[in-house]
Scaffold this active site. Structure first.
Site, short mmCIF file in Angstrom:
data_model
loop_
_atom_site.label_atom_id
_atom_site.label_comp_id
_atom_site.label_asym_id
_atom_site.label_seq_id
_atom_site.Cartn_x
_atom_site.Cartn_y
_atom_site.Cartn_z
N GLU A 33 -42.83 -8.66 14.46
CA GLU A 33 -43.09 -10.10 14.49
C GLU A 33 -42.49 -10.70 15.75
O GLU A 33 -41.51 -10.18 16.28
CB GLU A 33 -42.46 -10.77 13.27
N HIS A 59 -42.60 -4.91 1.42
CA HIS A 59 -43.84 -4.71 2.17
C HIS A 59 -43.99 -3.29 2.74
O HIS A 59 -45.01 -2.63 2.54
CB HIS A 59 -43.95 -5.71 3.32
N ARG A 102 -40.66 -31.21 -8.71
CA ARG A 102 -39.67 -32.19 -9.16
C ARG A 102 -40.03 -33.61 -8.74
O ARG A 102 -39.87 -34.56 -9.49
CB ARG A 102 -38.32 -31.82 -8.59
C1 BG6 Z 1 -42.44 -12.47 4.28
C2 BG6 Z 1 -41.06 -12.39 4.87
O1 BG6 Z 1 -42.47 -11.84 3.04
O2 BG6 Z 1 -43.36 -11.85 5.15
C3 BG6 Z 1 -41.03 -13.03 6.26
O3 BG6 Z 1 -40.12 -13.06 4.02
C4 BG6 Z 1 -42.10 -12.44 7.13
O4 BG6 Z 1 -39.75 -12.86 6.86
C5 BG6 Z 1 -43.46 -12.45 6.43
O5 BG6 Z 1 -42.16 -13.21 8.32
C6 BG6 Z 1 -44.50 -11.69 7.23
O6 BG6 Z 1 -45.77 -11.86 6.66
P1 BG6 Z 1 -47.08 -11.74 7.54
O7 BG6 Z 1 -48.20 -11.82 6.57
O8 BG6 Z 1 -47.06 -12.88 8.53
O9 BG6 Z 1 -47.00 -10.42 8.24
#
Ligand code: BG6
Length: 489
Positions: free
Chosen positions: A216, A240, A51
Site C-alpha cells: 500500500e 487477508h 447513536r
Molecule cells: C483493511 C486494513 O482491512 O484493509 C487496512 O485494516 C488496509 O489497514 C485495507 O489499508 C486494505 O484494503 P484494500 O482493499 O484497499 O487492499
C-alpha cells in the site's frame, strides 16, 4: 460482456454504525451500485442505525453526499439516486441502552430476508446481538455480518465467538474478510478447480515458491491510534494474507459449498508451521527527509507514539507441513507507504529439469501472477523462441488472462468486494466468509509469532517511504537464492 445479475429476495438490511466511515465509503455506495444492477428489490429496506439523532431525510442526504464523494458522476443521475434513497431509513439506537430499539422493531419485517451489519466496535457485538432478540427484531433466519478486527488474539476471538453464539447459530454469522470478495481472489479458485492444466503442477514438486504481496502507498495517519495497537501482522496477515494463502494452498473441496471450502482452508491453517525469528522481518516507515509542507511524517509521528515498536511492514517465510507443500515456502509481505499500491500472488514454478538450449541468458521460470489490484487479472509467463532469424534464443512472454476486456475497459464494472459480499449475505451464501473455527485457528498460529518478537524485544527496521520495505526483507529471499518480484502498479 455484461455480467449476469442474479436476482435476490426482498430484504431488510440494518447497518449498525450506519453513519460511520465504512458505511460511507463502502457499504452504502456498494448498495447503490447493486441498485443500479437491479439487485435491490422494490420493497427492500436499508436502515441506518447509529447513536446520533437524525431522521430519514437527514440520512438520505448523508448517503447522497457519500455517493457524490465515492462514486463517479456518470453513475449518479438525480432520478435514479432519488429512487435508491427512497429505500433508506434511519433509526437512532442506543447500543447499550433501550433507546430506539422499539422503533427498529416496528421498521424491520419478519417476512423478508433480514440482515444486520455490525459495522461497530467489537465491544458492542454482544449488546447488539442480545437486543436484536430481546426486542423481537431478529427472526430465526436473521443473518449478522461482523467486521474485522475479529479479536486481537486467540483468547479475545474465542470470547467474541462465544458471545455471538449465545444469540446466533454459526450458519447465521457472516465474518467479513473483504479480500475474499475481490474479483481475482474468486478467480483463483476458478483457475485452480475449473481447469485440468494447473492442478497436476500445483504442488511442491513443481512450484518452487509462492509470493504474496499486499503493498500500500498510504500511511496510517488518521487511524494511528487503532493501528498502533495492531500492526501489520494483526491488521493484514492474520486475516487477508492468511485467506489468500489458504485459497492457494488448500486441497480441492469436494464441492463449491461453504463448509466444504472452509474445511479445506482450516486444514491449511492447521498445517502452518511456527515461524522462527530469522524468517520474519518487521519494518516501520521513516519520515521523508524534508520536514514541513510537502514532507511526510514518520510512522511514530502518525501513530503519535515516539516509542512505538509496532510494525507497518512485515515479510515472512511461511512453511506448510503437508504432503502437497512440504519444501515450498510461501513468502508473505505487506506494508504501508511502499512504492506502489499493488497486490499480487505469484506462483513461481521450478525450472525445467534440464535445459536443452544450454545456459540461456535471461532464462526465467514460469510464473503465474494473479493481480488483485490494480489491473485485476492473471498472467502466465512462458518461454518462447525470440521471433526472427536470430537463432534459438529464448524470450519470456506473458499469456494474458486479464479481465479488462471482459469487464469493461477501466474495470469499472467489477463489483467492489463489499457489494459482492453483502449480496452473498442476502442470498445466504457463507462460502466467502470466515467460520469461527477458522478465525480461531488463524489466531492460534499468529499469537506465538507476536509473543516471540515481544519477548525478544525486537525493534522494527526503518524503511524509507516510497521504497520496497526494509533492506533485511531482501535478504529473506536472497539467502534462499530467490528474489522478490518488483512492487509496481
Ligand atoms: C483493511 C486494513 O482491512 O484493509 C487496512 O485494516 C488496509 O489497514 C485495507 O489499508 C486494505 O484494503 P484494500 O482493499 O484497499 O487492499
Amino acid at each position: 460482456m455484461v455480467s449476469r445479475v442474479i436476482p435476490v429476495d426482498p430484504f431488510d438490511l440494518v447497518v449498525f454504525g450506519g453513519t460511520g466511515d465504512l458505511a460511507r465509503r463502502k457499504i452504502l455506495p456498494g448498495l447503490y451500485r447493486r441498485y443500479l444492477a437491479g439487485q435491490i428489490p422494490e420493497t427492500s429496506r436499508i436502515v441506518g442505525a447509529a447513536r446520533g439523532e437524525m431522521d430519514d431525510a437527514g440520512f438520505r442526504s448523508f448517503v447522497a453526499d457519500a455517493l457524490g464523494e465515492f462514486l463517479p458522476g456518470s453513475t449518479r443521475d438525480g432520478e435514479t439516486v432519488g429512487k435508491f434513497l427512497a429505500h433508506l431509513h434511519y433509526v437512532p439506537v442506543d447500543a447499550k441502552g433501550e433507546g430506539g430499539w422499539p422503533d427498529l422493531a416496528r421498521l424491520v419485517r419478519h417476512d423478508v430476508v433480514q440482515a444486520f451489519y455490525f459495522s461497530v466496535a467489537p465491544a458492542l457485538f454482544g449488546d447488539l446481538a442480545e437486543r436484536l432478540h430481546r426486542f423481537g427484531i431478529a427472526g430465526p433466519e436473521a443473518r449478522i455480518v461482523v467486521e474485522k478486527p475479529f479479536g486481537r488474539d486467540l483468547e479475545s476471538a474465542r470470547a467474541l465467538n462465544a458471545t455471538l453464539a449465545e444469540h446466533f447459530h454459526e450458519s447465521q454469522i457472516y465474518r467479513i474478510d473483504h479480500y475474499l470478495g475481490k474479483e481475482t481472489v474468486q478467480n483463483l479458485m476458478a483457475v485452480r478447480f475449473a481447469n485440468i492444466l494447473f492442478e497436476p503442477l500445483w504442488n511442491a514438486r513443481h512450484v518452487d515458491h509462492v509470493q504474496i504481496t499486499v503493498a500500500e502507498t498510504v500511511g496510517v495517519g488518521g487511524r494511528g491510534a487503532y493501528y498502533d495497537k495492531s500492526g501489520a501482522m494483526r491488521d493484514m496477515v492474520q486475516n487477508h494474507l492468511m485467506q489468500l494463502l489458504c485459497l492457494i494452498a488448500m486441497e480441492p473441496p469436494y464441492r463449491f459449498d461453504p463448509d466444504a471450502v472452509r474445511d479445506e482452508k482450516l486444514k491449511v491453517i492447521h498445517a502452518l508451521q511456527p515461524v522462527p525469528a530469522e524468517d520474519i522481518v518487521r519494518g516501520q516507515y521513516r519520515g521523508s527527509a524534508r520536514k514541513g509542507p510537502g514532507g511526510e511524517p514518520s510512522y511514530v509521528e502518525d501513530a503519535e507514539n515516539p516509542a512505538s515498536r509496532t510494525e507497518s511492514y512485515i515479510a515472512m517465510k511461511v512453511q506448510i507441513a503437508n504432503w502437497r507443500w512440504k519444501g515450498t515456502p510461501f513468502y508473505l509481505r505487506t506494508g504501508k507507504k511502499l512504492r506502489a499500491r499493488a497486490s499480487e500472488i505469484a506462483i513461481v514454478f521450478k525450472e525445467v529439469p534440464h535445459s536443452i538450449f544450454g545456459d540461456e541468458e535471461g532464462w526465467r521460470e514460469n510464473v503465474l501472477s494473479i493481480r488483485l489490484q490494480p489491473n485485476e487479472g492473471m498472467t502466465l509467463s512462458v518461454m518462447i523462441k525470440e521471433p526472427g532469424p536470430g537463432g534459438m534464443r529464448l524470450t519470456e512472454v506473458p499469456l494474458d488472462m486479464s479481465f479488462a476486456e471482459a469487464l469493461g475497459e477501466d474495470g469499472s464494472d467489477i463489483p467492489d468486494a463489499y457489494e459482492r459480499l453483502i449480496m452473498d449475505v442476502i442470498r445466504g451464501n457463507q462460502t466467502l466468509f470466515m467460520r469461527g473455527d477458522e478465525v480461531e485457528a488463524a489466531w492460534a498460529w499468529t499469537d506465538p509469532i507476536i509473543a516471540g518478537w515481544e519477548a525478544r524485544g525486537d525493534r522494527p527496521k526503518g524503511y524509507d517511504p516510497g521504497s520496497s520495505g526494509p533492506e533485511d526483507a531482501l535478504m529473506l529471499l536472497h539467502r534462499d537464492g530467490r528474489r522478490w518480484r518488483e512492487i509496481r502498479e
